[in-house]
Design a protein around this motif. Structure first.
Motif, PDB file in Angstrom:
ATOM      1  N   ARG A  95       0.826  -1.208   0.000  1.00  0.00           N
ATOM      2  CA  ARG A  95       0.000   0.000   0.000  1.00  0.00           C
ATOM      3  C   ARG A  95       0.862   1.260   0.000  1.00  0.00           C
ATOM      4  NH1 ARG A  95      -4.945   0.000   2.460  1.00  0.00           N
ATOM      5  NH2 ARG A  95      -4.874   2.249   2.090  1.00  0.00           N
ATOM      6  N   PHE A 139      -1.139   4.528  -0.837  1.00  0.00           N
ATOM      7  CA  PHE A 139      -2.102   5.617  -0.743  1.00  0.00           C
ATOM      8  C   PHE A 139      -3.287   5.206   0.137  1.00  0.00           C
ATOM      9  CE2 PHE A 139       0.042   5.922  -4.844  1.00  0.00           C
ATOM     10  CZ  PHE A 139       0.523   7.223  -4.806  1.00  0.00           C
ATOM     11  N   PRO A 140      -4.049   6.191   0.638  1.00  0.00           N
ATOM     12  CA  PRO A 140      -5.242   5.870   1.428  1.00  0.00           C
ATOM     13  C   PRO A 140      -6.276   5.116   0.588  1.00  0.00           C
ATOM     14  CG  PRO A 140      -4.603   8.164   1.721  1.00  0.00           C
ATOM     15  CD  PRO A 140      -3.787   7.640   0.584  1.00  0.00           C
ATOM     16  N   LYS A 141      -7.189   4.453   1.267  1.00  0.00           N
ATOM     17  CA  LYS A 141      -8.231   3.697   0.578  1.00  0.00           C
ATOM     18  C   LYS A 141      -9.117   4.603  -0.271  1.00  0.00           C
ATOM     19  CE  LYS A 141      -8.750  -0.277   3.686  1.00  0.00           C
ATOM     20  NZ  LYS A 141      -9.704  -1.043   4.527  1.00  0.00           N
ATOM     21  N   GLN A 142      -9.472   4.111  -1.442  1.00  0.00           N
ATOM     22  CA  GLN A 142     -10.442   4.750  -2.333  1.00  0.00           C
ATOM     23  C   GLN A 142     -10.100   6.208  -2.629  1.00  0.00           C
ATOM     24  OE1 GLN A 142     -14.622   3.645  -1.402  1.00  0.00           O
ATOM     25  NE2 GLN A 142     -13.733   2.567   0.359  1.00  0.00           N
ATOM     26  N   THR A 143      -8.856   6.436  -3.021  1.00  0.00           N
ATOM     27  CA  THR A 143      -8.422   7.802  -3.338  1.00  0.00           C
ATOM     28  C   THR A 143      -7.924   7.954  -4.772  1.00  0.00           C
ATOM     29  OG1 THR A 143      -6.226   7.304  -2.444  1.00  0.00           O
ATOM     30  CG2 THR A 143      -7.805   8.345  -0.957  1.00  0.00           C
ATOM     31  N   LEU A 144      -7.750   6.859  -5.488  1.00  0.00           N
ATOM     32  CA  LEU A 144      -7.204   6.926  -6.848  1.00  0.00           C
ATOM     33  C   LEU A 144      -8.284   6.604  -7.873  1.00  0.00           C
ATOM     34  CD1 LEU A 144      -3.844   4.981  -6.330  1.00  0.00           C
ATOM     35  CD2 LEU A 144      -4.276   7.422  -6.033  1.00  0.00           C
ATOM     36  N   ALA A 148      -3.197  -4.373  -3.235  1.00  0.00           N
ATOM     37  CA  ALA A 148      -2.976  -3.010  -2.738  1.00  0.00           C
ATOM     38  C   ALA A 148      -3.717  -1.984  -3.584  1.00  0.00           C
ATOM     39  CB  ALA A 148      -1.475  -2.703  -2.720  1.00  0.00           C
ATOM     40  N   ARG A 149      -3.645  -2.130  -4.908  1.00  0.00           N
ATOM     41  CA  ARG A 149      -4.324  -1.167  -5.778  1.00  0.00           C
ATOM     42  C   ARG A 149      -5.854  -1.307  -5.664  1.00  0.00           C
ATOM     43  NH1 ARG A 149       0.430  -0.954  -5.955  1.00  0.00           N
ATOM     44  NH2 ARG A 149      -0.122   0.169  -4.069  1.00  0.00           N
ATOM     45  N   GLN A 180      -7.505  -1.747  -3.038  1.00  0.00           N
ATOM     46  CA  GLN A 180      -7.927  -0.967  -1.878  1.00  0.00           C
ATOM     47  C   GLN A 180      -7.807   0.535  -2.130  1.00  0.00           C
ATOM     48  OE1 GLN A 180      -6.607  -2.660   2.071  1.00  0.00           O
ATOM     49  NE2 GLN A 180      -5.369  -3.936   0.718  1.00  0.00           N
ATOM     50  N   GLU A 181      -6.851   0.927  -2.965  1.00  0.00           N
ATOM     51  CA  GLU A 181      -6.596   2.352  -3.182  1.00  0.00           C
ATOM     52  C   GLU A 181      -7.505   2.968  -4.247  1.00  0.00           C
ATOM     53  OE1 GLU A 181      -1.813   1.971  -2.125  1.00  0.00           O
ATOM     54  OE2 GLU A 181      -2.501   2.121  -4.198  1.00  0.00           O
ATOM     55  N   ARG A 203     -11.987  -1.489 -11.386  1.00  0.00           N
ATOM     56  CA  ARG A 203     -12.256  -1.862  -9.988  1.00  0.00           C
ATOM     57  C   ARG A 203     -13.737  -2.141  -9.802  1.00  0.00           C
ATOM     58  NH1 ARG A 203     -13.025  -3.728  -5.828  1.00  0.00           N
ATOM     59  NH2 ARG A 203     -12.138  -3.254  -3.799  1.00  0.00           N
TER      60      ARG A 203
END
Length: 278
Positions: free
Chosen positions: A34, A36-41, A100-101, A103-104, A256
């Motif tokens: 990970r 970046f924070p979750k759901q930011t990209l 990881a991606r 989640q981001e 996603r």
């Protein structure tokens, strides 16, 4: 921008356009985990980096292991156990990267991946990893004349893999709860890049491997190593022949899935299709 911590991001930022409509940041750390924070990209893009392993499999430098890769620096022409160790590590790294991606990214967020894959089918084909075998013979020759130690050569391996398309598809199928495959296409390497010849070809691989080699052997051997490599390339010119080199580029577009609720707007799929088709 994400890469090795030792990279010079100051130079990168200085060369970005001054009148740009976006912000830029460098995030240290391995993209296998990970960042970046979750759901930011909304959009993730990786170009050419996913063939690098996060680390070397421990067993390939263990003299007591059947996967010990003594006398070689890569899985090319190595025992099956060595290739299997590389493949296992790659599967772990790709799984961690995708998890990881997942989640981001926001729901319906897109991920565009582009990386080299091998399509060696016949004995007459030139394995794209053959160049590492050639560099390995140079290191062995240097050990024989005392420039470097044999132990140093035996403990050095290039942490890079050219996976098969089949292997990549199997890994992606393992993440079908998180991603849907919107687009997958094989791009012929020879139609994308005209490989340089001679000294420029050698410099190309030096740029890719110098940091890894310096870290293991020290900076003093680099010039001598690539001088030897240049001579080896003259002996085996087919290694630069893109018509025989069985290397392609796999392009994958993932979306996603709606696992997490979010108010962020999805990225239009047709925009990305147009961008990669023009």
């Amino acid at each position: 921008f994400n890469d090795q911590v030792s990279n010079d991001f100051n130079t990168l930022f200085k060369n970005l356009p001054q009148q740009r409509i976006y912000y830029a940041t460098a995030v240290p750390g391995s993209f296998c985990g990970r960042l970046f924070p979750k759901q930011t990209l909304h959009l993730v893009h990786s170009s050419a980096a996913l063939c690098w392993l996060s680390k070397l499999p421990n067993e390939i430098t263990d003299s007591d292991s059947s996967a010990c890769n003594k006398g070689r620096i890569h899985y090319t022409d190595a025992p099956k156990e060595v290739a299997d160790a590389y493949a296992t590590q790659y599967s772990k790294d790709m799984g961690n990267f995708l998890h990881a991606r997942a989640q981001e990214l926001v729901e319906n967020g897109l991920m565009l991946l582009q990386f080299p894959v091998s399509n060696v089918l016949l004995d007459s084909d030139v394995d794209p990893a053959k160049v590492f075998e050639l560099i390995g013979t140079c290191l062995v020759d240097m050990a024989k004349v005392g420039v470097i130690s044999e132990e140093k050569v035996d403990s050095f391996n290039v942490p890079l893999i050219y996976p098969s398309v089949k292997a990549v598809k199997e890994i992606l199928r393992g993440c079908d709860e998180c991603f849907s495959i919107e687009w997958m296409e094989i791009l012929e390497f020879k139609n994308m890049v005209s490989l340089p010849i001679g000294q420029i070809f050698v410099s190309w691989f030096r740029a890719a491997l110098q940091g890894t080699i310096e870290k293991h052997f020290g900076a003093k051997i680099v010039d001598k190593l690539f001088e030897r490599f240049a001579e080896k390339v003259k002996e085996f010119p087919d290694i630069m022949n893109t018509d025989k080199l069985k290397l392609d580029v796999l392009f994958v577009l993932l979306r996603r899935k709606n696992k997490f609720s979010t108010s962020n707007s999805p990225v239009p799929l047709n925009i990305c299709h147009k961008m990669y088709k023009t």
